[in-house]
Design an enzyme around this catalytic site. Structure first.
Site, PDB file in Angstrom:
ATOM      1  N   THR A   1       1.528   4.356   1.580  1.00  0.00           N
ATOM      2  CA  THR A   1       2.296   4.873   2.722  1.00  0.00           C
ATOM      3  C   THR A   1       3.190   3.799   3.318  1.00  0.00           C
ATOM      4  OG1 THR A   1       0.565   6.487   3.196  1.00  0.00           O
ATOM      5  CG2 THR A   1       2.111   6.017   4.970  1.00  0.00           C
ATOM      6  N   CYS A   2       2.685   2.576   3.375  1.00  0.00           N
ATOM      7  CA  CYS A   2       3.470   1.480   3.936  1.00  0.00           C
ATOM      8  C   CYS A   2       4.722   1.210   3.113  1.00  0.00           C
ATOM      9  CB  CYS A   2       2.621   0.207   4.012  1.00  0.00           C
ATOM     10  SG  CYS A   2       1.119   0.386   4.973  1.00  0.00           S
ATOM     11  N   SER A   3       4.604   1.275   1.795  1.00  0.00           N
ATOM     12  CA  SER A   3       5.708   0.935   0.897  1.00  0.00           C
ATOM     13  C   SER A   3       6.664   2.082   0.609  1.00  0.00           C
ATOM     14  CB  SER A   3       5.157   0.430  -0.434  1.00  0.00           C
ATOM     15  OG  SER A   3       4.533  -0.817  -0.251  1.00  0.00           O
TER      16      SER A   3
ATOM     17  N   THR B   1       0.863  -1.178   0.000  1.00  0.00           N
ATOM     18  CA  THR B   1       0.000   0.000   0.000  1.00  0.00           C
ATOM     19  C   THR B   1       0.905   1.236   0.000  1.00  0.00           C
ATOM     20  OG1 THR B   1      -0.185  -0.088   2.406  1.00  0.00           O
ATOM     21  CG2 THR B   1      -1.936  -1.160   1.134  1.00  0.00           C
TER      22      THR B   1
END
EC number: 1.11.1.24
Length: 188
Positions: free
Chosen positions: A75-77, A73
């Site tokens: 922001t996560c990545s 996703t």
């Protein structure tokens, strides 16, 4: 309003006399979010492969766990996980023995995400396939409209010998204001 005035003026007044209705609960324990001092629940997660199961409560020493809503996703990545990959050495210099990422994804997705982000395999990417761990720590939320199911709120946690020593949970569950690697460096 009259009941509130009575409650304030007579602090010894019993709460149940002001509000006589009962709240029923079907489970024996309220699902409360994990807090500092609590032990980690004994839950098996998968480390990038269904045959590589890990009981998260079995880790000893000082570890950092960060939870994300989903692998790959935005922001996560782009920000959250890469911040930890880039901070592993600084965390280890402060006595952290292991850095762990948890997401409600399957182990194959977590393995592919690890291979994409962490070329040196410095972080364990653990799959919480049925959100059992996420629910046990009370940090689940319904992400069905976007991600299809229950997911993990974004958090960071410092754990020592199985007990939570520090915890930051994003206020909205998904933002990135207090759960970054630089925030954890202040916590360890």
């Amino acid at each position: 309003m009259q009941a509130l005035r009575q409650f304030i003026s007579r602090p010894a007044l019993c709460y149940s006399s002001l509000f006589p209705q009962r709240f029923l609960q079907t489970s024996s324990v309220l699902e409360m979010p994990i807090k500092v001092g609590d032990p980690l629940p004994s839950v098996e997660l998968m480390n990038c492969d269904p045959s590589n199961k890990v009981d998260i409560s079995s880790y000893t020493g000082k570890i950092v766990i960060f939870g994300v809503p989903g692998a790959f996703t935005p922001t996560c990545s782009k920000d959250h996980a890469p911040g930890f990959v880039n901070s592993v050495d600084a965390l280890k210099a402060k006595g952290v023995e292991k850095v762990v990422c948890v997401a409600v994804n399957d182990p194959f997705v977590m393995g592919a995400w690890r291979d994409h982000l962490d070329k040196n395999n410095q972080i364990e990417f653990l799959a919480d396939i049925s959100a059992e761990f996420t629910k046990a720590i009370g940090l689940d939320f319904d992400a069905s409209p976007i991600l299809g199911n229950v997911r993990c709120k974004r958090f960071t946690m410092v754990v020592e010998n199985g007990k939570v020593k520090a915890l930051n949970v994003e206020p909205d569950g998904t933002g990135l204001t207090c759960s970054r690697a630089k925030d954890v460096l202040k916590m360890v």
